[in-house]
Design a protein around this motif. Structure first.
Motif, PDB file in Angstrom:
ATOM      1  N   GLY A  57       0.812  -1.218   0.000  1.00 41.37           N
ATOM      2  CA  GLY A  57       0.000   0.000   0.000  1.00 41.37           C
ATOM      3  C   GLY A  57       0.839   1.259   0.000  1.00 41.37           C
ATOM      4  N   LYS A  58       1.992   1.203   0.644  1.00 46.05           N
ATOM      5  CA  LYS A  58       2.869   2.377   0.736  1.00 46.05           C
ATOM      6  C   LYS A  58       3.575   2.654  -0.599  1.00 46.05           C
ATOM      7  N   ILE A  59       4.137   1.588  -1.200  1.00 46.69           N
ATOM      8  CA  ILE A  59       4.887   1.762  -2.452  1.00 46.69           C
ATOM      9  C   ILE A  59       3.961   2.080  -3.619  1.00 46.69           C
ATOM     10  N   PHE A  60       2.790   1.445  -3.630  1.00 49.28           N
ATOM     11  CA  PHE A  60       1.899   1.573  -4.782  1.00 49.28           C
ATOM     12  C   PHE A  60       0.640   2.389  -4.480  1.00 49.28           C
ATOM     13  N   GLN A  61       0.753   3.308  -3.545  1.00 52.16           N
ATOM     14  CA  GLN A  61      -0.373   4.188  -3.249  1.00 52.16           C
ATOM     15  C   GLN A  61      -0.740   4.966  -4.517  1.00 52.16           C
ATOM     16  N   LYS A  62      -1.989   4.905  -4.917  1.00 49.14           N
ATOM     17  CA  LYS A  62      -2.482   5.597  -6.121  1.00 49.14           C
ATOM     18  C   LYS A  62      -1.720   5.170  -7.388  1.00 49.14           C
ATOM     19  N   SER A  63      -1.289   3.918  -7.422  1.00 44.61           N
ATOM     20  CA  SER A  63      -0.544   3.391  -8.570  1.00 44.61           C
ATOM     21  C   SER A  63      -1.406   2.453  -9.401  1.00 44.61           C
ATOM     22  N   ALA A  64      -1.075   2.312 -10.671  1.00 49.47           N
ATOM     23  CA  ALA A  64      -1.782   1.371 -11.546  1.00 49.47           C
ATOM     24  C   ALA A  64      -1.562  -0.075 -11.104  1.00 49.47           C
ATOM     25  N   VAL A  65      -0.518  -0.328 -10.321  1.00 52.28           N
ATOM     26  CA  VAL A  65      -0.223  -1.682  -9.847  1.00 52.28           C
ATOM     27  C   VAL A  65      -1.345  -2.190  -8.940  1.00 52.28           C
ATOM     28  N   LYS A  66      -2.091  -1.277  -8.345  1.00 52.45           N
ATOM     29  CA  LYS A  66      -3.198  -1.688  -7.462  1.00 52.45           C
ATOM     30  C   LYS A  66      -4.257  -2.482  -8.228  1.00 52.45           C
ATOM     31  N   ARG A  67      -4.201  -2.412  -9.552  1.00 54.43           N
ATOM     32  CA  ARG A  67      -5.179  -3.134 -10.358  1.00 54.43           C
ATOM     33  C   ARG A  67      -5.056  -4.649 -10.157  1.00 54.43           C
ATOM     34  N   THR A  68      -3.840  -5.110  -9.943  1.00 57.51           N
ATOM     35  CA  THR A  68      -3.646  -6.547  -9.746  1.00 57.51           C
ATOM     36  C   THR A  68      -3.841  -6.952  -8.291  1.00 57.51           C
ATOM     37  N   LYS A  69      -3.938  -5.943  -7.413  1.00 59.17           N
ATOM     38  CA  LYS A  69      -4.133  -6.142  -5.964  1.00 59.17           C
ATOM     39  C   LYS A  69      -2.927  -6.868  -5.347  1.00 59.17           C
ATOM     40  N   PHE A  70      -2.859  -6.809  -4.024  1.00 59.24           N
ATOM     41  CA  PHE A  70      -1.742  -7.412  -3.294  1.00 59.24           C
ATOM     42  C   PHE A  70      -1.655  -8.916  -3.568  1.00 59.24           C
ATOM     43  N   ALA A  71      -2.802  -9.578  -3.553  1.00 56.01           N
ATOM     44  CA  ALA A  71      -2.823 -11.034  -3.777  1.00 56.01           C
ATOM     45  C   ALA A  71      -2.331 -11.376  -5.181  1.00 56.01           C
ATOM     46  N   GLY A  72      -2.677 -10.550  -6.159  1.00 58.13           N
ATOM     47  CA  GLY A  72      -2.242 -10.787  -7.535  1.00 58.13           C
ATOM     48  C   GLY A  72      -0.738 -10.635  -7.680  1.00 58.13           C
ATOM     49  N   LEU A  73      -0.186  -9.603  -7.034  1.00 58.38           N
ATOM     50  CA  LEU A  73       1.261  -9.396  -7.105  1.00 58.38           C
ATOM     51  C   LEU A  73       1.988 -10.541  -6.401  1.00 58.38           C
ATOM     52  N   GLN A  74       1.445 -10.977  -5.273  1.00 54.78           N
ATOM     53  CA  GLN A  74       2.036 -12.118  -4.561  1.00 54.78           C
ATOM     54  C   GLN A  74       2.033 -13.374  -5.437  1.00 54.78           C
ATOM     55  N   ARG A  75       0.922 -13.598  -6.133  1.00 55.07           N
ATOM     56  CA  ARG A  75       0.839 -14.745  -7.047  1.00 55.07           C
ATOM     57  C   ARG A  75       1.937 -14.662  -8.102  1.00 55.07           C
ATOM     58  N   ASN A  76       2.107 -13.466  -8.681  1.00 51.33           N
ATOM     59  CA  ASN A  76       3.108 -13.284  -9.734  1.00 51.33           C
ATOM     60  C   ASN A  76       4.519 -13.515  -9.208  1.00 51.33           C
ATOM     61  N   ILE A  77       4.799 -12.981  -8.022  1.00 50.70           N
ATOM     62  CA  ILE A  77       6.134 -13.132  -7.421  1.00 50.70           C
ATOM     63  C   ILE A  77       6.406 -14.601  -7.122  1.00 50.70           C
ATOM     64  N   SER A  78       5.419 -15.283  -6.587  1.00 43.88           N
ATOM     65  CA  SER A  78       5.558 -16.706  -6.277  1.00 43.88           C
ATOM     66  C   SER A  78       5.829 -17.515  -7.550  1.00 43.88           C
ATOM     67  N   PHE A  79       5.128 -17.164  -8.626  1.00 42.32           N
ATOM     68  CA  PHE A  79       5.323 -17.839  -9.914  1.00 42.32           C
ATOM     69  C   PHE A  79       6.750 -17.647 -10.406  1.00 42.32           C
ATOM     70  N   LEU A  80       7.265 -16.417 -10.282  1.00 42.14           N
ATOM     71  CA  LEU A  80       8.623 -16.123 -10.729  1.00 42.14           C
ATOM     72  C   LEU A  80       9.660 -16.831  -9.857  1.00 42.14           C
ATOM     73  N   LYS A  81       9.381 -16.839  -8.567  1.00 36.91           N
ATOM     74  CA  LYS A  81      10.319 -17.446  -7.604  1.00 36.91           C
ATOM     75  C   LYS A  81      10.473 -18.948  -7.880  1.00 36.91           C
ATOM     76  N   ASN A  82       9.383 -19.568  -8.314  1.00 35.14           N
ATOM     77  CA  ASN A  82       9.390 -21.030  -8.525  1.00 35.14           C
ATOM     78  C   ASN A  82       9.471 -21.406 -10.001  1.00 35.14           C
ATOM     79  N   GLN A  83      10.176 -20.580 -10.784  1.00 33.75           N
ATOM     80  CA  GLN A  83      10.226 -20.814 -12.230  1.00 33.75           C
ATOM     81  C   GLN A  83      11.023 -22.047 -12.616  1.00 33.75           C
ATOM     82  N   SER A  84      12.056 -22.333 -11.857  1.00 29.66           N
ATOM     83  CA  SER A  84      12.924 -23.438 -12.278  1.00 29.66           C
ATOM     84  C   SER A  84      12.292 -24.795 -12.002  1.00 29.66           C
TER      85      SER A  84
END
Length: 309
Positions: A282-309
């Motif tokens: 909320g602090k980094i993306f206050q009033k940002s377009a990134v809020k469109r994916t929501k916190f849960a969406g960003l977490q999903r994306n990060i988890s996907f990237l982290k477990n790519q191999s």
């Protein structure tokens, strides 16, 4: 109202004063060339889960259905190319989302331009648009002479590249149209060669359902395992096809303070992103377009990237 060149000059000067890097005019009529292409693209399911692309088909092709009595489409470009990018060894977001959500920043400027037009010219009716209604932005910008549609389906301009937002004013004011420019992609295939998901499946044709931006923003369910290892650490959006485009060597940093990123966005490492909390999001993306994916969406994306191999 009759066609008058001075009006167009007035509008372009004010657009420049408001910070737009380009302004062009096209006649508000039916997009004849785009109609069959859009129909085929939707028929082939290239929009994936972006069901909204199927809505208002006729309005997307005829601005007179959005603004009764429309005579002109004024297209405008607003630069978002940053002076500083994220570090290389981290999870990345598209440059357009570094700062304040562009919808709000540009809509305010468009409203100011519209008020100026009404004050200077008189009773003019119309609407402002910033990627928030069924308007084919790139088609209108190309018609207005602001650039050409490149092989990656982005609008490209010789002097400024493609790191800009596109916005419109659709008015019942008749203005002399500008002349479209020619295509300058030539034999270059840099964007096609660089796309890791092969979303640009042939020149000028993009499968939206294969784009990294689609997977990380539009897709609401889990990202398919078939895409593992293809995302090049993009956790929100993707700039690959723009980063490799030779015309973007002419991109210059914007001078819009509202588009400057939060310091943490530039400093965060992969482990910082992997440990991000709702509060920090909320602090980094206050009033940002990134809020469109929501916190849960960003977490999903990060988890996907982290477990790519």
């Amino acid at each position: 109202m009759s066609t008058t060149l001075p009006y167009k000059k007035l509008i372009k000067l004010e657009a420049d004063r408001l910070g737009f890097i380009s302004c062009g005019v096209s006649k508000a009529d039916f997009l004849e060339e785009e109609a069959p292409r859009l129909e085929q693209w939707l028929k082939e399911g290239k929009n994936g889960q972006m069901g909204y692309m199927e809505n208002h088909f006729d309005k997307r092709l005829d601005p007179r259905l959005l603004v009764p009595g429309a005579k002109s489409v004024i297209s405008l470009l607003y630069n978002y190319y940053p002076s500083v990018n994220q570090r290389d060894d981290t999870y990345k977001i598209s440059k357009y989302a570094y700062g304040r959500d562009y919808h709000f920043v540009i809509k305010d400027k468009l409203k100011s331009l519209f008020e100026y037009i009404k004050n200077e010219i008189g009773a003019v009716e119309g609407r402002v648009f910033v990627d928030s209604a069924p308007v084919l932005d790139k088609a209108w910008a190309a018609r207005s002479g602001l650039g050409w549609i490149g092989k990656n389906s982005n609008l490209l301009a010789k002097k400024t590249g493609s790191f800009f937002f596109i916005a419109e004013l659709i008015l019942d004011l008749e203005l002399e149209p500008d002349t479209p420019v020619t295509d300058h992609c030539g034999s270059c295939t840099a964007c096609i060669d660089a796309c890791p998901t092969e979303a640009i499946h042939e020149p000028y044709r993009v499968d939206g359902s294969k784009c990294i931006s689609y997977f990380t923003i539009e897709l609401k369910e889990e990202i398919p395992q078939s895409e593992k290892g293809k995302f090049d650490d993009w956790m929100f959006g993707c700039d690959i096809c723009q980063d490799v485009c030779p015309w973007n060597r002419f991109s210059k940093p914007h001078n819009e303070p509202l588009f400057d990123p939060h310091p943490d966005l530039l400093a965060f490492t992969k482990s910082d992103w992997e440990e991000i909390t709702q509060e920090t999001f909320g602090k980094i993306f206050q009033k940002s377009a990134v809020k469109r994916t929501k916190f849960a969406g960003l977490q999903r994306n990060i988890s996907f990237l982290k477990n790519q191999s």
